[in-house]
Design an enzyme around this catalytic site. Structure first.
Site, PDB file in Angstrom:
ATOM      1  N   GLU A  65      51.177 -54.966  25.796  1.00 19.12           N
ATOM      2  CA  GLU A  65      50.277 -56.042  25.265  1.00 19.12           C
ATOM      3  C   GLU A  65      50.774 -57.402  24.959  1.00 19.12           C
ATOM      4  OE1 GLU A  65      46.948 -53.917  23.392  1.00 19.12           O
ATOM      5  OE2 GLU A  65      46.856 -55.558  21.596  1.00 19.12           O
ATOM      6  N   GLU A  73      36.815 -56.912  11.265  1.00 16.14           N
ATOM      7  CA  GLU A  73      36.695 -57.169  12.591  1.00 16.14           C
ATOM      8  C   GLU A  73      35.815 -58.423  12.877  1.00 16.14           C
ATOM      9  OE1 GLU A  73      38.478 -56.553  15.457  1.00 16.14           O
ATOM     10  OE2 GLU A  73      39.692 -54.996  14.428  1.00 16.14           O
ATOM     11  N   GLU A 103      40.641 -49.828  17.269  1.00 17.56           N
ATOM     12  CA  GLU A 103      40.792 -49.851  18.620  1.00 17.56           C
ATOM     13  C   GLU A 103      39.162 -49.880  19.251  1.00 17.56           C
ATOM     14  OE1 GLU A 103      43.448 -50.727  19.538  1.00 17.56           O
ATOM     15  OE2 GLU A 103      45.047 -48.768  19.832  1.00 17.56           O
ATOM     16  N   ASP A 115      45.192 -63.233  17.418  1.00 16.09           N
ATOM     17  CA  ASP A 115      45.417 -61.966  17.909  1.00 16.09           C
ATOM     18  C   ASP A 115      46.912 -61.454  18.126  1.00 16.09           C
ATOM     19  OD1 ASP A 115      43.536 -59.717  17.911  1.00 16.09           O
ATOM     20  OD2 ASP A 115      43.790 -59.372  19.884  1.00 16.09           O
TER      21      ASP A 115
END
Ligand code: NFM
Length: 222
Positions: free
Chosen positions: A91, A213, A143, A50
């Site tokens: 982040e 995803e 998102e 990620d």
């Protein structure tokens, strides 16, 4: 009279592709974080992958930002996207501190196939020939999957391990939920004025985001 939210295209598409949306937002990996059975090597794999994804996501969001300034109907649209870009800055710092906490050295992590394919998909969306309404639909989907997934890990009755609540709070918090709703509203407004072709493309892109995803979560199985 009762106030009802206007149902837009995105909700219609989510209903149509409900089982895929559920696959993306209730993946075994996410459910295992929520019930506390998560395998820490899976978590580390996800963390490394990620981090690499987010580094590819930044230019994509920057591209959305540029287009928001030029093509959005309202001046506040750009501010919403700018907020998203700003939180990506935090982040990346968060990923770095998690990396040292878990002993994951990002400089040695190699993007797996699913990650590479997701990056290639993002790159294709940055082509100026892709309509803004299509790009925004993808942006919302990317998102929203994280928001829904990690909010699930914080919901009533969760047994999420304390050392993983930081990750869950990052995307599962209420501010991120509000931000996703703002992005959705912008996307819906653009879709209202979109051509028939753009609507077909936006639905297809949303489905592909959900598929990417699912494949991304699958990498955590190792
Ligand atoms: C694979 C994937 N999808 C969505 C997000 C959430 N957006 C930014 O962080 C993410 N971090 N990773």
């Amino acid at each position: 009279m009762e106030k009802t939210e206007k149902r837009g295209m995105i909700d219609t598409w989510l209903d149509k592709h409900r089982s895929l949306y559920t696959a993306a937002t209730r993946h075994d990996f996410v459910v295992s974080i929520r019930d506390g059975s998560v395998d820490l090597s899976s978590f580390k794999t996800w963390l490394g992958q990620d981090y690499l994804f987010v580094r590819e996501f930044v230019p994509f969001v920057a591209n959305v930002l540029i287009r928001a300034g030029k093509e959005s109907g309202e001046t506040s649209d750009m501010e919403v996207v700018l907020g998203g870009l700003a939180s990506l800055n935090d982040e990346i710092e968060w990923f770095k501190s998690e990396g040292s906490k878990w002993g994951v050295d990002f400089s040695t992590v190699v993007a797996q196939k699913a990650n590479q394919e997701y990056s290639r998909f993002l790159e294709a969306l940055m082509n100026s020939e892709v309509e803004y309404s299509v790009v925004l639909t993808a942006f919302w989907g990317i998102e929203a999957v994280y928001q829904e997934s990690f909010a699930h890990c914080l919901g009533d009755g969760n047994k999420t391990p304390a050392e993983l609540t930081g990750a869950c709070n990052r995307w599962g918090n209420d501010g991120f939920r509000q931000y996703c709703l703002s992005v959705k509203n912008i996307a819906e407004r653009c879709l209202e004025n979109a051509s028939r072709d753009a609507l077909v493309e936006a639905e297809d892109v949303l489905v592909r985001v959900l598929e990417h995803e699912v494949a991304f979560w699958e990498m955590s199985r190792g």
